[in-house]
Design an enzyme around this catalytic site. Structure first.
Site, PDB file in Angstrom:
ATOM      1  N   SER A  38      34.809  34.172  43.964  1.00  0.00           N
ATOM      2  CA  SER A  38      35.642  34.641  45.367  1.00  0.00           C
ATOM      3  C   SER A  38      36.449  33.335  45.520  1.00  0.00           C
ATOM      4  O   SER A  38      36.800  34.081  46.399  1.00  0.00           O
ATOM      5  CB  SER A  38      35.401  35.979  45.947  1.00  0.00           C
ATOM      6  N   CYS A  42      44.494  29.618  43.689  1.00  0.00           N
ATOM      7  CA  CYS A  42      45.654  29.075  43.676  1.00  0.00           C
ATOM      8  C   CYS A  42      45.465  28.203  44.823  1.00  0.00           C
ATOM      9  O   CYS A  42      47.017  27.987  44.485  1.00  0.00           O
ATOM     10  CB  CYS A  42      46.364  30.966  43.748  1.00  0.00           C
ATOM     11  N   ILE A 277      30.804  47.749  27.072  1.00  0.00           N
ATOM     12  CA  ILE A 277      31.574  46.727  27.753  1.00  0.00           C
ATOM     13  C   ILE A 277      32.609  46.536  27.538  1.00  0.00           C
ATOM     14  O   ILE A 277      33.482  46.556  26.972  1.00  0.00           O
ATOM     15  CB  ILE A 277      30.955  45.029  26.570  1.00  0.00           C
ATOM     16  N   TYR A 278      33.215  46.409  29.226  1.00  0.00           N
ATOM     17  CA  TYR A 278      34.390  46.153  29.806  1.00  0.00           C
ATOM     18  C   TYR A 278      34.864  44.475  29.538  1.00  0.00           C
ATOM     19  O   TYR A 278      33.865  43.531  30.112  1.00  0.00           O
ATOM     20  CB  TYR A 278      34.355  46.487  31.189  1.00  0.00           C
ATOM     21  N   ASP A 282      41.454  36.785  32.616  1.00  0.00           N
ATOM     22  CA  ASP A 282      42.589  35.764  31.846  1.00  0.00           C
ATOM     23  C   ASP A 282      41.707  35.804  30.301  1.00  0.00           C
ATOM     24  O   ASP A 282      42.252  35.125  29.936  1.00  0.00           O
ATOM     25  CB  ASP A 282      41.996  34.487  32.456  1.00  0.00           C
TER      26      ASP A 282
END
Ligand code: FAD
Length: 550
Positions: A38, A42, A277-278, A282
């Protein structure tokens, strides 16, 4: 319920924390290959530039914090290297100890992100050639900059490339930016990038278009970047920012369905071709509802929303992902350039559209500090539905593109923009906000009140096929630069000089930004002339010719 999550940054961490909020009983294990979870990718260019001096600020949350606050089992330095969908297990590898373990799951979430492209070139493994994805990459680049390097080459003029250029310049490094295409920031229409190109020039950055690296060879303490064109550049540091590819290897090996650009195929609940499965972030292919096609759009907001949504669905909530229209922004010194929805370039390949361009101020001109921006709107020529928008300029670009992004999501038209009620006081906007102005101009075009031609079309016409050009600006504006072959009649003299214009031939009028051209068009139409206003005026002409060389 036992949930395993692979990848611990934007998509993975969002899924994990949301899952915990929905269930205190679930067993949730998050595997992260690297040492951090986490973290704020950016923000990394801005730590290199010392804009964010404290590295710890980029660590949004630590594994310990995730344990204390969310009772999550976070395993950093653990790489998942195999998924067995039939057995519902994954195999995990601890790179530091080379120890392999297995873990079973009820539901699995793949959030492995996308990795920077590394071109397969001679010398690419030189330690002075970098990519930027994680904090380790950032530390290496920052260490080089801190050591006092003089020259850097950035290959790729996308969002990350430009952010790095800005931060290198801020640190006193001389930068060359090399770009394969004939424009910087290729998701934008070329003329919209002209102000950024001007800023690059102003900041002393050399920009090389239509070229790329062929090989890297050591030279003294630095290295030489050999370009395809034959040119060579001396550099102390090279960063490749030439795009990313989905980290799909696990999904491919597990036999999950993959899209043509390598993204894992998911349904609107973020389930892959295996419903247990998820996949989020990206690594997945997203549906673009405007162009009706699958795409890779690597953005943090999308990854976060998808992570949350996957957790919702696992716990029985019927939430669905609506697709992604690619709303994005990048700052470059005092400029911002932002986009939402389809570009003109993309629409050209797919469907009919019209565009309008305006150059309004961010707030009332009489209030000190007004800054100009360029806004471009793409819309359906029959019903006026908004298809895309782009903005470039100083303050206020983000706000307008966000409003237009929501307008697209709500299925609004240019007529809705005319009616949109937005907040106003002189230091924040105008009584006719730039978003309203886009609506007035676009709706005027569709109603036939205000025929227009954009400069891309005008420049595309053969010179002997172009309408007679009339410049309606003042003499001093005309004298300080005008479009070749333009007849000059200032708008305030137009009514008295109509007999100087041919009634039977088409006319194209222009002013500085389009407003006086609009008034001139109205006068000429009512006097029986066949006329169009050149959208965005002389300013748009300059933007087009800067990026296309006329
Ligand atoms: P990631 O954040 O890439 O996380 C995936 C994680 O999975 C990685 O940490 C990786 O180590 C781990 N992983 C991969 N494979 C495995 C495995 N087999 N086992 C265990 N772990 C694994 N987006 C914006 O919207 N705005 C911005 O301003 C912006 N700026 C950016 C600047 C930079 C320099 C970068 C690099 C990206 C930027 N982005 C920005 C993009 C944004 O960061 C990504 O879209 C977002 O992080 C994607 O989240 P994700 O969870 O899908 O993937």
């Amino acid at each position: 319920m036992k949930i395993l999550i692979i990848g611990g940054v934007a998509g993975g961490a969002s899924a994990a924390t949301r899952a915990r909020r929905l269930s205190e009983d679930a067993e949730i294990i998050m595997f992260e290959r690297g040492p951090d979870v986490s973290f704020a990718n950016c923000g990394m260019p801005y730590h290199i530039g010392n804009e964010i001096p404290d590295r710890n600020k980029l660590l949004v949350v630590t594994p310990q914090r995730l344990k204390e606050r969310f009772n999550l089992d976070v395993r950093v330095n653990h790489e998942v290297y195999q998924i067995n969908p039939k057995e519902k297990t994954v195999v995990i590898h601890k790179p530091l100890t080379r120890q392999a373990t297995m873990e079973n799951y009820d539901k699995l979430i793949i959030a492995t992100g996308a990795a920077p492209f590394r071109l397969n070139l001679e010398g690419i493994d030189d330690p002075r050639v970098h990519t930027l994805r994680n904090l380790g990459d950032m530390d290496r680049i920052k260490k080089a900059v801190d050591s006092g390097i003089k020259k850097a080459v950035v290959i790729g003029a996308g969002f990350i490339g430009l952010e790095l250029v800005e931060n290198f310049v801020q640190r006193g490094v001389q930068v060359t930016l090399v770009q394969l295409q004939n424009q910087i920031l290729p998701v934008f229409d070329p003329e919209m990038t002209a102000p950024i190109l001007e800023t690059l020039e102003k900041e002393g950055v050399s920009v090389i278009l239509n070229d790329t690296a062929e090989k890297f060879t050591p030279s003294g303490t630095g290295l030489t970047v050999h370009l395809k064109s034959g040119q060579s550049l001396e550099s102390d540091l090279v960063v490749l920012g030439v795009g990313v590819r989905p980290e799909n290897q696990l999904a491919v090996k597990a036999g999950l369905e993959i899209g043509p650009r390598g993204g894992v195929r998911v349904n609107s609940h973020m389930q892959t071709s295996d419903p247990d499965i998820y996949a989020v972030g990206d690594v997945v292919e997203v549906f673009d509802p405007i162009l009706s096609e699958g795409k890779q759009i690597p953005l943090a907001g999308i990854a976060n929303r998808q992570g949350r949504l996957a957790a919702d669905h696992i716990f029985g909530r019927e939430t669905t992902f609506r697709g992604a229209q690619g709303t994005a922004i990048v700052g470059f010194f005092d400029q911002a350039i932002a986009i939402t929805g389809a570009s003109e370039k993309a629409l050209k390949q797919k469907r009919d559209y019209r565009t309008v361009t305006i150059h309004p101020s961010n707030h009332a001109g009489y209030y000190p500090g007004a800054e100009q921006m360029t806004l471009k709107l793409m819309f359906d020529p029959t019903d006026g539905k908004i298809l895309g928008a782009q903005g470039v300029g100083g303050s206020g670009v983000d706000k307008r593109i966000d409003v237009l992004s929501v307008a697209i999501q709500a299925g609004m038209t240019v007529y809705d923009l005319e009616e949109m009620e937005l907040c106003y006081a002189p230091q924040f906007g105008s009584a006719k906000d730039p978003v309203n102005m886009l609506g007035f101009v676009a709706a005027g075009l569709l109603r036939g009140d205000h025929p227009q031609m954009d400069f891309a079309t005008w420049l595309g016409l053969r010179s002997n096929g172009r309408p007679t050009l009339v410049d309606v600006r003042t003499k001093s504006e005309f004298d300080s630069g005008h479009i070749p072959d333009a007849v000059h009649i200032p708008i305030d003299e137009l009514r008295g000089r109509l007999d100087e214009l041919p009634k039977k031939q088409p006319l194209a009028v222009y002013c500085q930004v389009g407003q006086r051209g609009y008034n001139a068009t109205r006068i000429l139409m009512q006097k029986g002339f066949k006329v169009v206003n050149l959208s965005g005026g002389y300013r748009s002409y300059l933007q087009h010719t800067k990026t296309f060389g006329g």
